[in-house]
Structures are given as C-alpha cells and as structure tokens.
Enzyme design. Structure first.
Site, mmCIF file in Angstrom:
data_model
loop_
_atom_site.group_PDB
_atom_site.id
_atom_site.type_symbol
_atom_site.label_atom_id
_atom_site.label_comp_id
_atom_site.label_asym_id
_atom_site.label_seq_id
_atom_site.Cartn_x
_atom_site.Cartn_y
_atom_site.Cartn_z
ATOM 1 N N ASP A 25 0.818 -1.216 0.000
ATOM 2 C CA ASP A 25 0.000 0.000 0.000
ATOM 3 C C ASP A 25 0.852 1.267 0.000
ATOM 4 O O ASP A 25 0.523 2.245 -0.663
ATOM 5 C CB ASP A 25 -0.906 0.022 1.226
ATOM 6 N N ALA A 26 1.941 1.223 0.758
ATOM 7 C CA ALA A 26 2.772 2.421 0.878
ATOM 8 C C ALA A 26 3.309 2.830 -0.491
ATOM 9 O O ALA A 26 3.407 4.012 -0.824
ATOM 10 C CB ALA A 26 3.924 2.166 1.841
ATOM 11 N N TYR A 28 1.894 2.131 -3.384
ATOM 12 C CA TYR A 28 0.758 2.663 -4.127
ATOM 13 C C TYR A 28 0.544 4.131 -3.752
ATOM 14 O O TYR A 28 0.396 4.996 -4.615
ATOM 15 C CB TYR A 28 -0.493 1.833 -3.813
ATOM 16 N N ASP A 29 0.567 4.408 -2.450
ATOM 17 C CA ASP A 29 0.355 5.772 -1.983
ATOM 18 C C ASP A 29 1.417 6.717 -2.523
ATOM 19 O O ASP A 29 1.130 7.856 -2.871
ATOM 20 C CB ASP A 29 0.345 5.818 -0.455
ATOM 21 N N SER A 74 -37.373 -1.543 -14.992
ATOM 22 C CA SER A 74 -37.193 -2.490 -13.902
ATOM 23 C C SER A 74 -37.693 -3.846 -14.388
ATOM 24 O O SER A 74 -38.220 -3.970 -15.477
ATOM 25 C CB SER A 74 -37.945 -2.027 -12.664
ATOM 26 N N GLU A 106 -28.978 -15.211 -12.478
ATOM 27 C CA GLU A 106 -27.984 -14.364 -11.811
ATOM 28 C C GLU A 106 -28.538 -13.895 -10.467
ATOM 29 O O GLU A 106 -29.747 -13.815 -10.294
ATOM 30 C CB GLU A 106 -27.702 -13.101 -12.646
ATOM 31 N N LYS A 108 -29.847 -11.306 -7.803
ATOM 32 C CA LYS A 108 -30.440 -9.974 -7.862
ATOM 33 C C LYS A 108 -29.825 -9.169 -6.721
ATOM 34 O O LYS A 108 -30.182 -9.337 -5.557
ATOM 35 C CB LYS A 108 -31.954 -10.076 -7.714
ATOM 36 N N ASP A 110 -29.037 -6.350 -4.197
ATOM 37 C CA ASP A 110 -29.887 -5.357 -3.557
ATOM 38 C C ASP A 110 -29.073 -4.082 -3.341
ATOM 39 O O ASP A 110 -28.433 -3.899 -2.310
ATOM 40 C CB ASP A 110 -30.383 -5.913 -2.212
ATOM 41 N N ARG A 129 -30.534 5.293 -11.577
ATOM 42 C CA ARG A 129 -31.713 4.978 -12.363
ATOM 43 C C ARG A 129 -32.768 6.078 -12.236
ATOM 44 O O ARG A 129 -33.463 6.399 -13.185
ATOM 45 C CB ARG A 129 -32.283 3.632 -11.882
ATOM 46 N N GLU A 165 -25.567 -2.604 -10.731
ATOM 47 C CA GLU A 165 -26.018 -2.236 -9.398
ATOM 48 C C GLU A 165 -24.818 -1.862 -8.539
ATOM 49 O O GLU A 165 -23.864 -2.630 -8.452
ATOM 50 C CB GLU A 165 -26.735 -3.462 -8.794
ATOM 51 N N TYR A 217 -24.273 -5.890 -15.077
ATOM 52 C CA TYR A 217 -24.966 -7.064 -15.613
ATOM 53 C C TYR A 217 -25.832 -6.777 -16.827
ATOM 54 O O TYR A 217 -26.592 -7.617 -17.260
ATOM 55 C CB TYR A 217 -25.823 -7.724 -14.524
ATOM 56 N N LYS A 281 -33.076 -14.573 -17.156
ATOM 57 C CA LYS A 281 -33.080 -13.884 -18.449
ATOM 58 C C LYS A 281 -32.966 -14.897 -19.564
ATOM 59 O O LYS A 281 -32.414 -15.979 -19.374
ATOM 60 C CB LYS A 281 -31.841 -12.967 -18.589
ATOM 61 N N LYS A 305 -38.204 -13.179 -6.371
ATOM 62 C CA LYS A 305 -37.823 -12.718 -5.027
ATOM 63 C C LYS A 305 -37.925 -13.871 -4.041
ATOM 64 O O LYS A 305 -38.967 -14.522 -3.955
ATOM 65 C CB LYS A 305 -38.754 -11.590 -4.583
ATOM 66 N N CYS A 399 -25.690 6.853 33.133
ATOM 67 C CA CYS A 399 -24.969 5.656 32.714
ATOM 68 C C CYS A 399 -25.420 4.488 33.592
ATOM 69 O O CYS A 399 -25.404 4.601 34.815
ATOM 70 C CB CYS A 399 -23.467 5.889 32.854
ATOM 71 N N CYS A 402 -22.045 3.418 35.903
ATOM 72 C CA CYS A 402 -21.415 4.270 36.912
ATOM 73 C C CYS A 402 -22.369 5.320 37.456
ATOM 74 O O CYS A 402 -22.048 6.000 38.428
ATOM 75 C CB CYS A 402 -20.154 4.923 36.359
ATOM 76 N N CYS A 417 -21.759 8.362 28.213
ATOM 77 C CA CYS A 417 -21.314 8.529 29.583
ATOM 78 C C CYS A 417 -19.979 9.254 29.495
ATOM 79 O O CYS A 417 -19.062 8.788 28.832
ATOM 80 C CB CYS A 417 -21.123 7.171 30.263
ATOM 81 N N CYS A 422 -15.347 5.724 34.328
ATOM 82 C CA CYS A 422 -16.440 4.751 34.240
ATOM 83 C C CYS A 422 -15.893 3.336 34.057
ATOM 84 O O CYS A 422 -15.174 3.062 33.101
ATOM 85 C CB CYS A 422 -17.347 5.110 33.074
HETATM 86 ZN ZN LIG Z 1 -20.412 5.292 32.987
#
Ligand SMILES: [Zn+2]
Length: 705
Positions: A25-26, A28-29, A74, A106, A108, A110, A129, A165, A217, A281, A305, A399, A402, A417, A422
C-alpha cells in the site's frame, strides 16, 4: 504522468477486481502522491480521467439530471415458482417459430441501479436509475469506487454504456455502522440504505471512504449490439475489467433454471453483497427485439424474489451497553428465535431516536431481520399484538454502570457517559487493548476484563505490566456458586503481556483505542514514525492537518487520515495521554515501527529499492527483471526506502531533487549496468545481465493487510 496513471489503474484493478495486489500500500500511496504533485506542477498534462479525480474533485452542489436512452426499466417480479412456469409458457408462445433459447440465472443484487457511460473508452458519466427516464449524475461519487475502471482496454468499443447495481459490501456495512455508532453518528438501517445514502453525499471525499462496489450485468444504449448471448457479453465485460457477478448459471429449460434458483438461494448469504432474489433472463440477445418490452419492463426477463427471512418474537427488555468511548447503545433482549440459520436473543437498537421513531416498547411483538444478513435488527412492531398499558420507552438519563449523567454531545445522535473513570468504559478498553489486532493477550477476554476491573485489580490497561501474576493465579473467575481459579492462565497472560513489549508501533497505537484510529489507519500512521514516543508531538501529523487546511480539496489523502491525525495529537495532548505515555516510558516500553518485509537476500542490490524513470535505452521490463535478479526491489515511485533512482533521459529536476531529499541516490543507466555487472560476477551461475531466457521475477512478498 501517463505511466503513473496506467500503473495506478493497473494496481487498482489488481487490488479491487482481481483481489491479488502485487505492491505494498505504501508504494501505491507514493505513486499516487507523485502523480498529484505532477498534476499540480503541470495541470496542462492532467488526464481528465486521472485516478486522482476519484477522491478529490469539487463537492457536488446538487446533481445534474441525466435522461436515460433507452429508459432503465425495472424487472417484473414474481414470488412463486408457478409464476416462472407461466413465464416459460409465455416465452414459448411469443418466441419466433423455431427459436431456441437458454436461461441465464444471476443474483439480484440489492443495491442502487446505475448506468456507466464510456466515451473513447473513458468513463465520462455515471447516473442513477432515478425514475427510469431521468436519473442523477453521480459521476464524481462513482469515480471513487475503485473497482470501476476509469478507462477500458483497446479491444473494448469506443463508446459503450453498461448498467448494473452499486452496492455496499456486507462487512463494510457492519464496519461503517459500528464506526458511525462509536462516533455518535446515526447508523444506517441496511446496506442498500447505506449505499443510496453514500451516493447522495455531496462530498466525493466522504464517499471515497465508503465501502462501495458494483456488479455490471446489463447493456445500455450503445456499444453492446454485437453480442450473440448475455453470457458472452458478461465475459467481455469481465475481460475489460468491469466488475461482474461472481456467480452466473446458463441452463437449458425452466426445470434447470429453477434448480439454479434454488442453488443460488442456498448461497444467498455467502456473497459480499446482499441479494434479495434471482434474475432469470433469456441468454440469446437477438431474441430480445422479437419479445420487446412493456412500458415498465423487458419481456425477456423476470426477477424472482426469495421469501424475506424474518421472524416474529417478543421484546423482553431493553438494556443499555456502555462502549469503549462511553457511547450508550440500547440492546433489545428478545425471546430467542431462529432466523437465517442462527438462534437470536439480542439485537441492536442503535440509539434512542430510532427506538422513538419506531415506537418500540418493552413487551411488543416485533419483526426481526438480519441487516446485511449479519446484524440482527428489529424491522418493525406488530402493533395489533401490543399489550394494553404498555408505555413508550424512556432512555435512561444516567450511565447504567457508573451512574454519571448521560449526555448528548452536539452533532451526535448517541448519548454518552462522559465519566473518564467509568468502569464499563475501562472494561471495554481493556478488552480492546488485549484483542488480536491490538496486543493479542489471549488469556484476557471480555469476561476476564470485566472481572479485573470489577475487583479493582486493573484501573488502567498499563496496569497489566505491573500486576502480581502469582496472586492473579488465585483469582476466582468462576460463575456464582461455581468458583474456578484463573490458575495457569495467569502465567499465559503474563507471557503474552511481556511479549507485547516487543510488538511494533502500529499494534500499540491501535491498542490504545483512539477514536478514528482503526488497525489500518494505525499502520498508515505508524509507517511515518520511528518510535511510539514520536507520535505525541508529531510534525508529520501536524503537517497532515495543516496541508489539509491549506490545500483543501486539492490534497486528498483519505479524509480519515486528517481526522485520525487530529485524534492522535489530541490524545497525546490530553492529561490521560500524557500520563499514559510517561508511564509507558517508565515501564521501558517505546515500540518501534515494524520493519518492512524484505525478500531479496543476495546480490549487490539485495534489498535495495530501485525506481526506473525517464526514457531508457532498453524496455523497462528488461531492466526490472535484471534488478530483481540482482536482489533489488523495483518500486513504482520513490519512497524513503528507495536506494537508487535510475534516471533516463528527460527526467525533471523536481523528481531527482525530491529523490535526493529522501536519501535516494540518483544514477544513470551506465552506473546501473556497472552495478548489475558486479551482480553478474557475484552470481555463482554467472547470470548475464541481459539473459532473456530466465524466468520472470517472482511476485514480491506483500506487506498488505
Ligand atoms: Zn459510565
């Protein structure tokens, strides 16, 4: 700049689409930073599709409208398999005579339906959409989704619109909600909700921090005419780097389609996105025209569904938990009930406002669902069954542990709190301190943390380093009426505590449990610091904050980094932070940065980071292979770990100056060949520097997380 853009895009794809990152990652950064710097210096050469636009970019003031052509219809939905049999009969009637077709099944997904438009193989527009005819232009936000390619390869059509989606990953949703709750913000009800809410944010920088992804899709208005089948089209999408569904079946006949729908139903909880059904489909695209569409939906597809998985139960009580930072979270104590394969007796209620909004009362019959298939949540009260005389729930004013007054902090939804002493907060902090990604003190789980704090044995996590472990072995950790000594576990715990002294800086930083500083952020911050004690007054962190204020939107770096920098400096500036650090030092603990893993062990370039830049007389890949053979590590951009910058022709002075400032030696090709020549002599098999028949360099060891 073009090279950096290509490299960043390639690595995004490896990371997000193919899930096999090849650079740390470093690194990439560092590439990202270099590109940003160059774009500031030479805005005239800035690629309009630069990956840097994914996270910076101006906050959008409202959204422009996009007209969909053709409209985004839809699908007709059905809930019974009998309806699918009728669909099959309908197709048999309506198909041109002699037509043969197969079915595609496939998931669906959500999420939020989205159209992506590429022109000259570059992403130029993303639109929701909306009402199907007109949607919102959310291009800036969608650009922050790293798995969506900003450019398509040469074999893709010049102009193409694809549809699919956008979703929020399920575990990302759980993490986001936990973070929102811990920081006093309002949690989302489910992943779709969180996804839609994220796409509507006006600041792409915030969207960039949201765990969004996409499944493509469908074809849009242009560019997909040539495909004979849906299957073929999806395969091409995948080849071009577009994210497609990990599960798809192409089958003969409705019976096989129903079996595939059942198979998918059995796996519905195993995807990283939520699914609420299956899409069926016709596979043969040329038949679509013959079948046509109604005003609302195409006639060649159906959505099936699955029955929603919810369960009815009774809310016995509402208890309030105290988190590590004092946030008070109401929890529903339920009559145990089975849902989606597990028995559930507790569910989060998020906060007082959500309880009030749903008017949830103790004693109510409630519907239970699993948000994101993971987190049990109450999905409404069955009011007809409400007992007479029930009263609205009143959130406690103090709380529960306490007794300190509970307060609502400005701008937050949660009650907290605020008592720093605490015991409930200390218990959770101690548990976090000992958790796997923190100091990994296995013998110290939640229950032991509770007991240690309850009995006053631990008043601060650092007390672990001064405990009387012999006495601890005698501690009763049993249940009421069933005493049990902590015994051997005391020695195990002591050993883990001693081992924790040597753990690297990032683990310790994470262990403290500063808000905004998760394991990943802790690693990012630790990479910039030599020792733990350097954090307290860190110029690096101050710089992050100053740069952000100065450069505003131009300097991206993740939003969280600025917030995290503020939180870390704030922690060490406070009374507790000061005494915590002082005590660590007096205990002789000052953790160091983790060493990056080194793979190369032999050769004169062993472990040396090398960056190739400018116009070289041989292909870059050839040099890269030679360097790696000599034990060097080819990097994408100069970092503090780079020993040599191999500068070809046309290398700007800024770049070499920047490299020298980082302690990198700037050398030319001739010097590199000299170094490699030494490598050739040193290598026992006498490998020639330009040997072309050698194996390609192995993928480097990763330090990714
Ligand atoms: Zn507390």
């Amino acid at each position: 700049m073009a090279h950096l853009v290509a490299e960043i895009n390639r690595n995004d794809r490896l990371y997000y689409v193919e899930a096999r990152p090849v650079i740390p990652d470093a690194e990439y950064d560092a590439m990202y930073e270099e590109l940003l710097a160059l774009e500031r210096e030479h805005p005239e050469f800035k690629d309009p599709n630069s990956p840097t636009l994914r996270v910076s970019g101006e906050p959008i003031s409202g959204f422009a409208q996009v007209r969909h052509s053709p409209p985004m219809k839809s699908l007709d939905k059905c809930y019974e398999k009998g309806d699918l049999m009728q669909f099959d009969a309908f197709l048999s009637r309506e198909m041109p005579s002699g037509a043969k077709w197969r079915y595609v099944v496939e998931p669906k997904v959500d999420g939020v339906s989205m159209s992506l438009l590429y022109e000259d193989r570059r992403l130029v527009r993303a639109a929701t959409r909306g009402n199907g005819e007109v949607g919102d232009d959310v291009t800036q936000n969608v650009r922050t989704i790293r798995s969506i390619p900003k450019t398509l390869p040469d074999d893709a059509p010049d102009e193409i619109e694809v549809r699919g989606e956008v979703y929020m990953t399920r575990d990302g949703f759980a993490r986001l909600n936990a973070a929102l709750e811990e920081s006093g913000g309002e949690a989302f009800m489910n992943p779709r909700n969180a996804c839609a809410g994220s796409l509507k944010l006006l600041d792409p920088k915030v969207v960039a921090g949201r765990p969004l992804d996409m499944v493509v899709y469908n074809s849009g208005g242009v560019g997909c005419d040539g495909f004979a089948t849906h299957e073929e089209m999806i395969a091409a999408f995948a080849r071009w780097g577009l994210p497609v569904s990990p599960w798809i079946r192409v089958v003969d006949g409705m019976e096989a389609a129903l079996a595939a729908i059942d198979e998918l139903g059995g796996r519905r909880h195993g995807f990283r996105f939520e699914i609420d059904g299956a899409v069926l489909k016709v596979n043969e695209r040329p038949l679509y025209d013959a079948l046509g569409a109604t005003a609302h939906s195409p006639r060649w597809a159906r959505a099936y569904k699955y029955a929603p998985e919810r369960a009815e139960t009774v809310l016995r009580a509402i208890t309030v938990q105290v988190g590590r930072t004092g946030v008070l979270t109401p929890v529903a104590e339920l009559e145990p009930v089975e849902l989606a394969g597990s028995v559930i007796s507790r569910a989060t209620l998020h906060n007082a406002e959500q309880i009030a909004a749903q008017d949830i009362r103790v004693g109510d019959h409630v519907w239970l669902v699993k948000a994101g298939d993971v987190i049990p949540a109450i999905d409404g009260v069955i009011k007809e069954k409400r007992q007479e005389g029930s009263a609205p729930y009143v959130f406690p004013a103090v709380c529960p542990v306490c007794g300190a007054a509970a307060e609502r902090v400005d701008g937050e939804v949660a009650m907290r709190c605020r008592n720093p002493g605490c015991p409930a907060q200390l218990q959770r902090r101690l548990e976090h301190f000992a958790s796997r990604n923190a100091l990994d003190i296995k013998a110290l789980g939640g229950r032991i943390a509770d007991i240690l704090v309850e009995k006053g044995i631990v008043r601060d996590p650092l007390d672990l380093f001064t405990l009387d472990y012999a006495a601890l072995a005698e501690l009763n950790v049993g249940e009421d009426g069933a005493p049990r000594k902590f015994g051997r576990n005391a020695a195990v715990m002591r050993e883990a505590v001693e081992a924790a002294r040597a753990l690297p800086l990032d683990r310790w930083l994470f262990a403290i449990g500063i808000p905004q500083v998760g394991a990943t952020v802790a690693k990012d911050i630790a990479a910039e610091h030599e020792r733990f004690s350097d954090l307290a007054d860190s110029p690096v962190l101050r710089n992050v904050i100053e740069n952000d204020a100065k450069k505003g939107r131009e300097r991206k770096i993740l939003e969280i980094k600025v917030e995290a920098a503020k939180a870390v400096l704030g922690f060490f500036a406070g009374e507790y932070g000061k005494s915590f650090l002082a005590r660590m030092l007096s205990l002789g603990i000052d953790p160091r940065r983790a060493e990056r893993e080194q793979v190369a062990t032999a050769g004169p370039l062993a472990g040396a980071g090398c960056v190739l830049t400018g116009t070289l007389s041989r292909p870059r890949g050839e040099y890269a292979a030679m360097i790696e053979k000599a034990g060097g590590i080819v990097q994408g951009a100069v970092t503090s770990k780079t020993r040599y910058l191999i500068a070809g022709a046309n290398v700007g002075a800024t770049k070499t100056a920047k490299a020298r400032a980082l302690g990198t030696e700037v050398i030319d090709e001739a010097r590199l060949l000299e170094l490699l020549g030494a490598a050739a002599q040193a290598a026992p098999e006498g490998a020639a520097p330009d040997a072309a028949d050698e194996e390609p360099p192995a993928v480097r060891q990763q330090t990714l997380f």
